[in-house]
Motif scaffolding. Structure first.
Motif, mmCIF file in Angstrom:
data_model
loop_
_atom_site.group_PDB
_atom_site.id
_atom_site.type_symbol
_atom_site.label_atom_id
_atom_site.label_comp_id
_atom_site.label_asym_id
_atom_site.label_seq_id
_atom_site.Cartn_x
_atom_site.Cartn_y
_atom_site.Cartn_z
ATOM 1 N N UNK A 163 14.648 -7.919 -1.082
ATOM 2 C CA UNK A 163 15.164 -9.253 -1.398
ATOM 3 C C UNK A 163 14.239 -9.960 -2.389
ATOM 4 N N UNK A 164 13.009 -9.490 -2.507
ATOM 5 C CA UNK A 164 12.115 -10.114 -3.479
ATOM 6 C C UNK A 164 10.800 -9.374 -3.609
ATOM 7 N N UNK A 165 10.209 -9.536 -4.789
ATOM 8 C CA UNK A 165 8.856 -9.016 -5.052
ATOM 9 C C UNK A 165 8.095 -10.176 -5.667
ATOM 10 N N UNK A 166 6.946 -10.509 -5.096
ATOM 11 C CA UNK A 166 6.237 -11.703 -5.533
ATOM 12 C C UNK A 166 4.755 -11.389 -5.717
ATOM 13 N N UNK A 167 4.139 -12.075 -6.636
ATOM 14 C CA UNK A 167 2.673 -12.010 -6.846
ATOM 15 C C UNK A 167 2.175 -10.575 -6.993
ATOM 16 N N UNK A 168 2.952 -9.732 -7.669
ATOM 17 C CA UNK A 168 2.535 -8.335 -7.862
ATOM 18 C C UNK A 168 1.562 -8.267 -9.050
ATOM 19 N N UNK A 169 0.453 -7.583 -8.822
ATOM 20 C CA UNK A 169 -0.537 -7.392 -9.885
ATOM 21 C C UNK A 169 -0.886 -5.902 -9.950
ATOM 22 N N UNK A 170 -0.879 -5.360 -11.155
ATOM 23 C CA UNK A 170 -1.251 -3.961 -11.367
ATOM 24 C C UNK A 170 -2.663 -3.930 -11.935
ATOM 25 N N UNK A 171 -3.565 -3.261 -11.225
ATOM 26 C CA UNK A 171 -4.986 -3.294 -11.611
ATOM 27 C C UNK A 171 -5.442 -1.975 -12.228
ATOM 28 N N UNK A 172 -4.953 -0.866 -11.670
ATOM 29 C CA UNK A 172 -5.350 0.457 -12.172
ATOM 30 C C UNK A 172 -4.164 1.405 -12.083
ATOM 31 N N UNK A 173 -4.133 2.396 -12.958
ATOM 32 C CA UNK A 173 -2.999 3.319 -12.962
ATOM 33 C C UNK A 173 -3.208 4.443 -11.943
ATOM 34 N N UNK A 174 -2.087 5.102 -11.606
ATOM 35 C CA UNK A 174 -2.090 6.210 -10.637
ATOM 36 C C UNK A 174 -1.588 7.455 -11.348
ATOM 37 N N UNK A 175 -2.297 8.563 -11.161
ATOM 38 C CA UNK A 175 -2.013 9.778 -11.935
ATOM 39 C C UNK A 175 -1.820 10.983 -11.018
ATOM 40 N N UNK A 176 -1.272 12.082 -11.563
ATOM 41 C CA UNK A 176 -1.104 13.296 -10.758
ATOM 42 C C UNK A 176 -2.428 13.713 -10.110
ATOM 43 N N UNK A 177 -2.319 14.154 -8.837
ATOM 44 C CA UNK A 177 -3.516 14.549 -8.090
ATOM 45 C C UNK A 177 -4.087 13.427 -7.250
ATOM 46 N N UNK A 178 -3.679 12.188 -7.553
ATOM 47 C CA UNK A 178 -4.192 11.049 -6.769
ATOM 48 C C UNK A 178 -3.523 11.007 -5.397
ATOM 49 N N UNK A 179 -4.270 10.610 -4.412
ATOM 50 C CA UNK A 179 -3.672 10.292 -3.108
ATOM 51 C C UNK A 179 -3.666 8.771 -2.968
ATOM 52 N N UNK A 180 -2.448 8.265 -2.930
ATOM 53 C CA UNK A 180 -2.250 6.817 -2.846
ATOM 54 C C UNK A 180 -2.368 6.397 -1.387
ATOM 55 N N UNK A 181 -3.102 5.325 -1.147
ATOM 56 C CA UNK A 181 -3.187 4.773 0.212
ATOM 57 C C UNK A 181 -2.672 3.343 0.195
ATOM 58 N N UNK A 182 -1.823 3.028 1.169
ATOM 59 C CA UNK A 182 -1.246 1.678 1.247
ATOM 60 C C UNK A 182 -1.630 1.046 2.575
ATOM 61 N N UNK A 183 -2.010 -0.225 2.477
ATOM 62 C CA UNK A 183 -2.235 -1.012 3.689
ATOM 63 C C UNK A 183 -1.224 -2.150 3.648
#
Lengths: 81, 143
Positions: free
Chosen positions: B82-102
């Motif tokens: 329903x919405x996306x707010x205050x999104x900031x992109x700080x660094x890029x994500x590339x193949x081989x990276x393991x993304x962690x979300x909290x």
């Protein structure tokens, strides 16, 4: 108009990006002011925080107009006194 | 919770299931991981010779992690932004990276949920934002 209503009107106007003069008791929050369900949830969240109250879902489900919202806030702020 | 267990809750499926593992801690914070293999469809053409996970996909990874916060409410429902707010992109994500979300649930009223999420790789923040969703009945098998 009570101090609670004054404060609520300013908060609603700010959240809805409207002039305070447009926030009148008879206005329907959805049909007249153009709020959608997410706007209403965010508005409830803001009012709960600013008035330090926690509305129940049953009570918020009944809110249609600005007058309903004023009544809701006054009911809950009395409860916490 | 592994990928098969996650499928019991999330309605997403390949190639758009973007959570490999998750757990909810005692404070009801969702911790999830997704490993970027390099074979994903969204890396094709983004960009030739310099694959980078698109920002909208990073938002989707965060969204799926947020949805798992209300996993018990997800049964029989589909999740819609329903919405996306205050999104900031700080660094890029590339193949081989393991993304962690909290991800944390900030507010809930009726079928609307508002969450905050931080996505990082190796402890370095890549994206943060506030996401909101509606849960609507899944009518796919009832038609």
């Amino acid at each position: 108009m009570s101090r609670i209503q004054d404060k609520a009107r300013a908060l609603i106007a700010s959240k809805m990006k409207l002039d305070e003069s447009e926030i009148t008791p008879e206005k329907n929050i959805f049909n007249d002011l153009g709020a959608d369900s997410l706007d209403f949830v965010e508005l409830s969240m803001l009012l709960e925080r600013e008035f330090n109250v926690k509305f129940t879902e049953d009570d918020t489900a009944k809110v249609k107009t600005i007058a309903d919202l004023y009544e809701l806030i006054e009911k809950y702020t009395k409860k916490t006194k | 919770m592994n990928r098969d267990e996650i499928k019991q809750y999330l309605p997403h499926r390949e190639p758009m299931l973007l959570v490999d593992e998750m757990n909810l801690d005692e404070n009801h914070v969702c911790h999830s991981k997704y490993h970027v293999t390099g074979e994903e469809f969204f890396l094709q053409g983004h960009f030739p010779g310099e694959p980078v996970v698109p920002g909208v996909i990073l938002c989707e990874i965060m969204a799926q992690s947020c949805a798992l916060l209300m996993k018990d409410d997800l049964i029989g429902k589909l999740t819609f932004y329903t919405g996306i707010d205050k999104v900031r992109f700080k660094n890029s994500v590339k193949p081989g990276d393991t993304v962690e979300v909290e991800a944390t649930l900030t507010y809930h009223m009726r079928n609307i949920y508002i969450c905050s999420a931080v996505l990082s790789v190796g402890g370095k923040m890549c994206v943060k934002g506030e996401l909101s969703f509606a849960l609507l009945p899944d009518t796919r098998n009832k038609q």
